[in-house]
Design a protein around this motif. Structure first.
Motif, short mmCIF file in Angstrom:
data_model
loop_
_atom_site.label_atom_id
_atom_site.label_comp_id
_atom_site.label_asym_id
_atom_site.label_seq_id
_atom_site.Cartn_x
_atom_site.Cartn_y
_atom_site.Cartn_z
N ASP A 119 -7.91 -3.92 -9.02
CA ASP A 119 -8.86 -2.83 -9.28
C ASP A 119 -9.25 -2.13 -7.98
O ASP A 119 -9.33 -0.89 -7.91
N ALA A 120 -9.50 -2.93 -6.94
CA ALA A 120 -9.90 -2.35 -5.65
C ALA A 120 -8.77 -1.54 -5.04
O ALA A 120 -8.99 -0.44 -4.51
N MET A 121 -7.54 -2.05 -5.14
CA MET A 121 -6.41 -1.30 -4.58
C MET A 121 -6.17 -0.02 -5.37
O MET A 121 -5.84 1.02 -4.78
N ASN A 122 -6.36 -0.07 -6.66
CA ASN A 122 -6.22 1.14 -7.47
C ASN A 122 -7.25 2.19 -7.08
O ASN A 122 -6.96 3.39 -7.04
N LYS A 165 -5.00 9.65 -2.89
CA LYS A 165 -4.34 10.73 -3.62
C LYS A 165 -5.27 11.93 -3.80
O LYS A 165 -4.84 13.08 -3.66
N LEU A 166 -6.53 11.66 -4.08
CA LEU A 166 -7.49 12.74 -4.27
C LEU A 166 -7.59 13.62 -3.01
O LEU A 166 -7.56 14.85 -3.09
N HIS A 167 -7.68 12.98 -1.87
CA HIS A 167 -7.89 13.75 -0.64
C HIS A 167 -6.62 14.42 -0.14
O HIS A 167 -6.69 15.45 0.53
N LEU A 168 -5.46 13.88 -0.46
CA LEU A 168 -4.23 14.55 -0.06
C LEU A 168 -3.91 15.72 -0.97
O LEU A 168 -3.11 16.59 -0.61
N GLU A 169 -4.53 15.75 -2.15
CA GLU A 169 -4.29 16.86 -3.08
C GLU A 169 -5.20 18.05 -2.79
O GLU A 169 -4.99 19.15 -3.30
N LYS A 170 -6.25 17.83 -2.01
CA LYS A 170 -7.21 18.90 -1.74
C LYS A 170 -6.63 19.95 -0.80
O LYS A 170 -5.86 19.62 0.09
N VAL A 222 0.84 -1.20 0.00
CA VAL A 222 0.00 0.00 0.00
C VAL A 222 0.87 1.25 0.00
O VAL A 222 0.61 2.22 -0.73
N SER A 223 1.93 1.21 0.80
CA SER A 223 2.85 2.34 0.87
C SER A 223 3.47 2.62 -0.49
O SER A 223 3.57 3.78 -0.93
N LYS A 224 3.88 1.57 -1.17
CA LYS A 224 4.50 1.74 -2.49
C LYS A 224 3.49 2.25 -3.51
O LYS A 224 3.80 3.14 -4.32
N ALA A 225 2.27 1.73 -3.47
CA ALA A 225 1.25 2.15 -4.44
C ALA A 225 0.87 3.61 -4.26
O ALA A 225 0.61 4.32 -5.25
N THR A 269 -6.15 3.69 -3.77
CA THR A 269 -5.04 4.60 -4.01
C THR A 269 -5.52 5.92 -4.58
O THR A 269 -5.07 7.00 -4.17
N ALA A 270 -6.47 5.85 -5.51
CA ALA A 270 -7.01 7.08 -6.11
C ALA A 270 -7.73 7.93 -5.08
O ALA A 270 -7.61 9.16 -5.08
N PHE A 271 -8.48 7.29 -4.17
CA PHE A 271 -9.17 8.02 -3.10
C PHE A 271 -8.15 8.74 -2.21
O PHE A 271 -8.33 9.92 -1.87
#
Length: 308
Positions: free
Chosen positions: A293-296, A303-308, A105-108, A299-301
């Motif tokens: 697919d679930a891990m992707n 990244k989205l919230h850390l970019e806000k 998870v850390s790497k992804a 990961t997207a969730f």
């Protein structure tokens, strides 16, 4: 419909007791000895199959007398943190037996990740795990991490402990993390959901395990106390939440009911149901496409919230 590859791998996992000469699904006894034996098996499994992916640095640290590890991927995003709470039914789990899956998870996510060892039952029943988690979280804030740069994540009992800790953090007026991810969270230690009986034959957990673990963790405390079973708590004011659960899991109703309650409480919540998927299946990425697919999506969730 589940992929052919997932059907094969999940089928093998469901019948893994056959390889030990046990034709019936094993049942865990309601005893300290059985629970400690379960813990030992989890550690042995990690030694056999746990491998840290390339590009991850492991830095041990004792934080306020709690054994912890920093998992640091190459090119980690600066100043951001994944605060990971491991699962194990509140009776097992350690840096050793979770290091390999949490490293993935850390790497992804390219996030520096903190993994720590909260007190386990039966030696350390409620509220030990809750107190340890809050202590570590506060220590991280003291180290200079901003709450807006922290994602809290956990699986199984660790997912439930994430949520219980968030309720306590909110109630103590401590700044909350930016967002939360829970995978197959154990949110109801009274085990009242229908899936505890309907999914028993197809789940991965030994028979009777959840009720045994619950008894040792609660140790006489009110089992519906929200700090034990966050499903019964007031969820208002919690940060954005992502829930993933496989519907072939005994804990599936814990996730579904949590999602419905969070939605009615006005929480920004997303729910991903894995059709014919087992307990914590995203952590099996990249073994079969549904897990990847679930891990992707997780990961997207993040990244989205850390970019806000």
């Amino acid at each position: 419909m589940a992929s052919f590859k997932s059907k094969i791998l999940i089928g093998i996992m469901r019948k893994r007791h056959w390889f030990n000469g046990q034709w019936k699904k094993p049942e865990i006894a309601n005893s300290v000895e059985a629970v400690l034996a379960f813990r030992t098996e989890c550690e042995k499994g990690a030694e056999r199959f746990g491998k840290i992916p390339d590009g991850i640095e492991v830095k041990p640290e004792v934080i306020n007398m709690i054994v912890s590890e920093w998992l640091i991927p190459e090119n980690a995003v600066p100043d951001k943190l994944l605060f990971y709470v491991h699962g194990g039914g509140y009776v097992s789990g350690s840096c050793n037996d979770h290091r390999s899956i949490v490293s993935k998870v850390s790497k992804a996510t390219r996030l520096k990740t903190l993994l720590f060892e909260y007190g386990l039952a039966p030696e350390n029943p409620f509220p030990a795990a809750l107190n340890d988690t809050i202590t570590i979280y506060q220590e991280i804030l003291k180290k200079g991490y901003s709450p807006k740069n922290i994602i809290m994540m956990g699986e199984s009992a660790g997912g439930g402990l994430c949520l219980a800790s968030l309720l306590a953090i909110r109630d103590q007026n401590i700044p909350l993390p930016k967002a939360v991810v829970v995978i197959s969270p154990w949110t109801d230690l009274s085990c009242s959901g229908e899936s505890y009986s309907t999914k028993n034959k197809v789940s991965l957990a030994p028979l009777n395990s959840w009720t045994v673990f619950s008894g040792f963790y609660a140790a006489g405390s009110n089992i519906t106390d929200p700090y034990i079973s966050p499903l019964f708590g007031d969820l208002k004011g919690l940060p954005p939440l992502f829930i993933n659960a496989g519907n072939a899991d005994e804990l599936f109703d814990d996730s579904l009911r949590l999602y419905e309650k969070a939605r009615h409480a006005g929480i920004d919540v997303a729910f991903r149901e894995g059709k014919d998927m087992i307990h914590c299946y995203p952590l099996l990425s990249p073994l079969f496409p549904e897990a990847t697919d679930a891990m992707n999506e997780i990961t997207a969730f993040i990244k989205l919230h850390l970019e806000k």
